[in-house]
Design an enzyme around this catalytic site. Sequence first.
Site, mmCIF file in Angstrom:
data_model
loop_
_atom_site.group_PDB
_atom_site.id
_atom_site.type_symbol
_atom_site.label_atom_id
_atom_site.label_comp_id
_atom_site.label_asym_id
_atom_site.label_seq_id
_atom_site.Cartn_x
_atom_site.Cartn_y
_atom_site.Cartn_z
ATOM 1 N N HIS A 192 -10.344 12.779 21.145
ATOM 2 C CA HIS A 192 -11.665 13.367 21.347
ATOM 3 C C HIS A 192 -12.542 12.373 22.084
ATOM 4 C CE1 HIS A 192 -14.930 16.054 20.753
ATOM 5 N NE2 HIS A 192 -15.568 15.313 19.870
ATOM 6 N N SER A 252 -19.196 15.627 23.194
ATOM 7 C CA SER A 252 -18.944 16.597 22.127
ATOM 8 C C SER A 252 -20.140 17.545 21.964
ATOM 9 C CB SER A 252 -18.628 15.837 20.831
ATOM 10 O OG SER A 252 -18.081 16.690 19.859
ATOM 11 N N ASP A 300 -7.327 17.595 23.029
ATOM 12 C CA ASP A 300 -8.506 17.174 22.269
ATOM 13 C C ASP A 300 -8.512 17.962 20.960
ATOM 14 O OD1 ASP A 300 -11.185 17.086 21.190
ATOM 15 O OD2 ASP A 300 -11.894 16.393 23.126
#
Length: 500
Positions: free
Chosen positions: A468, A216, A439
């Site tokens: 995610h 991320s 996502d």
Amino acid sequence: MLRAGRTTSILTVGAATAVLAALTPATAFAAQETAQQPPEGFGRQHLRWERCAEDQPASLECTTVKVPLDYGDPHGRSIGIAVSRVKAGSAAKRRGVLLMNPGGPGGTGLTTPAQVAPLLAAEVRERFDLVGFDPRGVGRSAPVTCGLTADEQALDHPYSARTFEQDAARARSVADKCWAKAGDLLPHITTRNTARDMDVVRAAMGERRISYLGHSYGTYLGAVYTQMFPRRTDRFVLDSALDPALVWRGVLRGSSEAAELAFTRWTQWAAARDAAYGLGATPQAVRAAFWELVAHADRTPIVLEGRPFDGDAIRAQYRAFVQVEAVTRFIVALRAAAAGAAAPAGASTAVAAEAAAEATDGDNAVSVAWAVLCGEGRSWPRDPEQYRRDAVRDRAARPLAGDFGANVQPCAFWKSAPREAATVVDNGVDALIVQNEWDPQTPIAMAQGLRRALHGARMVTVAGGEGHGVLGTGRPSCADADVTRYLTTGRLPAKDRTCS
């Protein structure tokens, strides 16, 4: 990236011109730093390793690495970066260190090596010391806190003409509190400085180069490191990627575009299963049923598991639409509650997961997030009315969630302009990007943006992948073999590929 309500889990024309003229161009800065070692006195440190904590595995060791608070003044104040490691399983096969960042900005990483080790292939664990760290400002690394209320910690606030002044006042309060409590640290809590800290850690551990696994926000941090220190990168895996060109307001607004695509896909999925869920036999009927539910909740909030949902609270679950089965159960439960009927067993799974994610032990993570988002992005308007106009426009274009990412944020009232330009990522360093097709926080379009910026990278897309994070979920993925091969041999796929 940031989650609604938590991190996991963004000037007038004349003023902007003056600020940008004073900034050091990121690409020029990067060229200087590739040839430099860390500031004198920081690259060679005696590190004392000891067990991190009694409630952690004995294999997880911790130390502290000293870094300058201000790299422009390396002989001034220094701070400690908390670093952890799980040693490589084989001294004979050891290649080096694999640094890790779990996301954020604001995510703590000290326990990451112990958490991730069981999820990595044995041949990866043999070759690398798994190294975690709390980035500057986080956890045990000169932590930043602003003293925020629960409401002030929430990222997502829907736009309403009725509440906009309240939203602006909240955003101003966050900025004021942060600068009052941590003004000496905030200007130095940036991605570029964290990348510099990573390079000090590299040198202090006696490594010529580092490998890296970032998730991320960690993908952006990794990409910034490749730009600043390209000759010190080894094997970089970037999972669920951010587009560096969107930093930072564009990242928040971009999530709503992905939400609309996921919502459309969900209407098709639910329509094909009308016999099971009763939401409508066509996508159009499912869409109509959803918006009827939102309108009902706006008139009379729906109570589910003791939690009231008005229409905005239902829309706030927009990230859940990538997980079609879970969100369908949630919608079915809401409809049952609105009709005064009992919800089917397990129907509110999406709500339970969101509530758990909002649990917090303090405001450290979100305080760091605002420091990074507001302190290094140039795209934040200073006029609150611009946020109002953008929120109205984005809501009209993307009804599900357009206003959430566009509404006024503390960055409109931040007390200091960025000290450096945001990093322009544009290089040929090798890297492997892995990405789920669906996502909710770093949508595939963002990963494709990072792929364009990293010319030497390859990207593996998991077709139909939901959620995610591709790696470290405990679920097998068709990208696992690519990651293991790259980390153990250095071989990237011959070209970008999609697997299922």
